[in-house]
Structure formats: C-alpha cells, structure tokens
Motif scaffolding. Structure first.
Motif: not given
Length: 326
Positions: A123-138
């Motif tokens: 129950r303490t296992a971290p949730r899966q992460a999501s990954f997004v290819g993008a510029d930090m300014a947009a």
C-alpha cells in the motif's frame, strides 16, 4: 554551456544570452546515455535541494518535475511523497525515455521488496509517473494542477526565465510551492576566460543573476521568494577531462551566435594551455555558482483587469455562538 565549434559574415549577431532550443534538445538527447555517469555535481545539488524540503510542511497530491533529465529526482520524490502523482517534463525525448526506464526499474525493485516484507507494504508503493515531452516555457498542462513544482538545473537552458515562471505559476494550485536550482554568472569562469584568451569569441553560456531571478518571481505573481547561492568547485587533472564531462552531460554551447564550424586547432590548443595554467595544487578548477530558489503561489489579490479582490468571510450559521468556526 561549454565550448563548441561566431556567426558567419551574413548572420546578424544574436543577443548575448539567446539560446537555440533545437540545439539544447539535440545536445541533451545525445547525452542521455552518458549523463548519469558524469553528472556528479548535478546529483549533489539535487540531494541538497531535496534536503531543503525537510523544513517545508507540504503534502502534495501532484508533483511536477521540470527538466527531469534521466529522472534522478523522481525516485527521491516518490519516497518522500509516495501517494503523490508525479509528472516529469523534459525537452529531450531520449532523456525522457531514460527516465521512464529508470523509474520502471525502481518501481519493480520496490514491488519486489514490498512482496518480501509481506502484506500491507504494497500500500506504500509509489504511484506510476507520467512523462511529457515539452518546453518548460510552454507546458501542455492544465492550470492549478500541481501542489509542488520541482526543477533541478534546467532553468539555465531557457531563454526567458520569467516566461517559465509564469507557466509554473499557471499550473500550480494556490498554496503550491515552486522550488528550483540554476547556475549564476560565475559558473565556468575558468573555461570562459580560457576561450576568451584564445580567440575572444563567446563559447560559454551566460547565466542570469540571482537577484534578477528573484525579481522575476515576484513580477510573475509568486510570493515569499527565497534566493540563496553557494559556490562549488570541481577539479580536474587535465583540461580535456573537464570538456569531456561537460559534453557527457549535454552542456555544450547552444548559443544562437555560436560558431557553426569547428574550433581551429591552434585556438583550441591555446584555450587548453590557458586552462592548464590555472592549476591550483596541481588540479584545474571548474567553478559553479549554484542558485537555489523557492516561492509560493498565493491567492490573487487583483483581478486580471487590475481590480483589487477582497476576501469575503464565510457566513456564520444562524444561531452559532462564540468565536469558533461555523
């Protein structure tokens, strides 16, 4: 960031700090496989940045890692906030893929450990992460989504830090924290001086002053900004080892006004000789001015039209007595 093979005769000079986003993406994409082995300084700064969260009272449901690179921080953030949803953003897709694989491996190791420890640990296992290819300014992300935005040593690769701050402010929820690191003007001063002596052409990135970053945070609506700086020094046995490490982490010259051809052999040798002459106690120093910053998103006090917003207290229940909350 470091030297790379001056605008041609028909090319107008670019602004001093202007970066080529395509070059940034390309350099970091190429460095995805070599980054982790060479990023000793970046990992140490990330660890110190993580320690600063010890004094922050925050339980984020959603965390944004801006400029995640190979995902070094994602594992630590998962251990610190195991129930939080993590979203990682980077401009270089090979870096994102590396981060995805590393995160998958870590999650698998944690799952095996939880299974060995018995019922209840899963129950303490971290949730899966999501990954997004993008510029930090947009950012292709919804407003007011995250309670924590984290960015370790990515801001210096953006042309307009204030635009990045505005985007982070947009996607943070009220009460959310933005914490980041970047490099200041004294970074790589030895390498900058060496190439200036060799041919007088700018071959090392310029960096924004800490006070200008603090002003930009306030201007974009953040509250209670805290800016701190420390100087860290790496040392090398040979000049080429310094350049090798910079290339391995993708920190090569991405300035719009950079030279498009190879650096001449004579000029390159001259730069290396200048670097070699900077030895202290037999080692060549490489200075890094590290800037730490954090600020909070608070409820707006003015409307988009500039009108002051007044907080309206909740009406008390009819018949309530005393000064307690209704």
């Amino acid at each position: 960031m470091a030297a790379e093979p001056t605008p041609g005769p028909n090319r107008p000079p670019a602004p001093a700090r202007a970066l080529d986003p395509q070059a940034v993406r390309r350099h970091f994409g190429r460095a995805a496989a070599t980054y982790d082995a060479a990023a000793v300084l970046q990992k140490e700064i990330g660890a110190r940045m993580m320690e600063r969260l010890d004094v922050v009272r925050l339980a984020p449901a959603r965390i944004l890692d801006l400029g995640c690179g190979t995902g070094e921080a994602l594992g630590e953030l998962a251990l610190r906030y195991p129930r939080a949803q993590r979203v990682a953003v980077d401009i270089a897709l090979p870096m994102l893929e590396r981060a995805r694989l590393k995160t998958k491996e870590r999650r698998g190791a944690l799952a095996r450990l939880a299974s060995a420890l018995g019922p209840g640990w899963g129950r303490t296992a971290p949730r899966q992460a999501s990954f997004v290819g993008a510029d930090m300014a947009a950012l292709p992300l919804a407003p007011a989504t995250f309670e924590l935005a984290w960015s370790n040593l990515a801001l210096q690769w953006e042309n307009d830090p204030a635009r990045v701050f505005a985007e982070v402010h947009r996607v943070l929820a009220v009460g959310g924290l933005f914490t980041f690191t970047t490099f200041g003007p004294d970074t790589l001063r030895e390498l900058r001086a060496a190439f200036a002596a060799a041919d007088g052409r700018p071959r090392v990135s310029q960096f924004v002053d800490m006070h200008d970053l603090g002003d930009a945070l306030v201007h974009t609506g953040f509250a209670d900004p805290v800016m701190q700086m420390e100087t860290m020094t790496l040392t090398y046995a040979e000049p080429k080892a310094m350049l090798h490490d910079l290339k391995a982490i993708g920190a090569t010259n991405a300035a719009l006004g950079r030279a498009r051809g190879l650096t001449g052999r004579h000029r390159f040798a001259r730069a290396l000789a200048v670097l070699d002459g900077m030895r202290r106690d037999g080692r060549i120093p490489s200075t890094w001015e590290v800037i730490y910053g954090h600020a909070w998103k608070v409820a707006p006090t003015r409307s988009p039209e500039g009108h002051a917003l007044a907080a309206v207290p909740s009406p008390r229940r009819r018949g309530a007595a005393g000064g307690g909350r209704p």
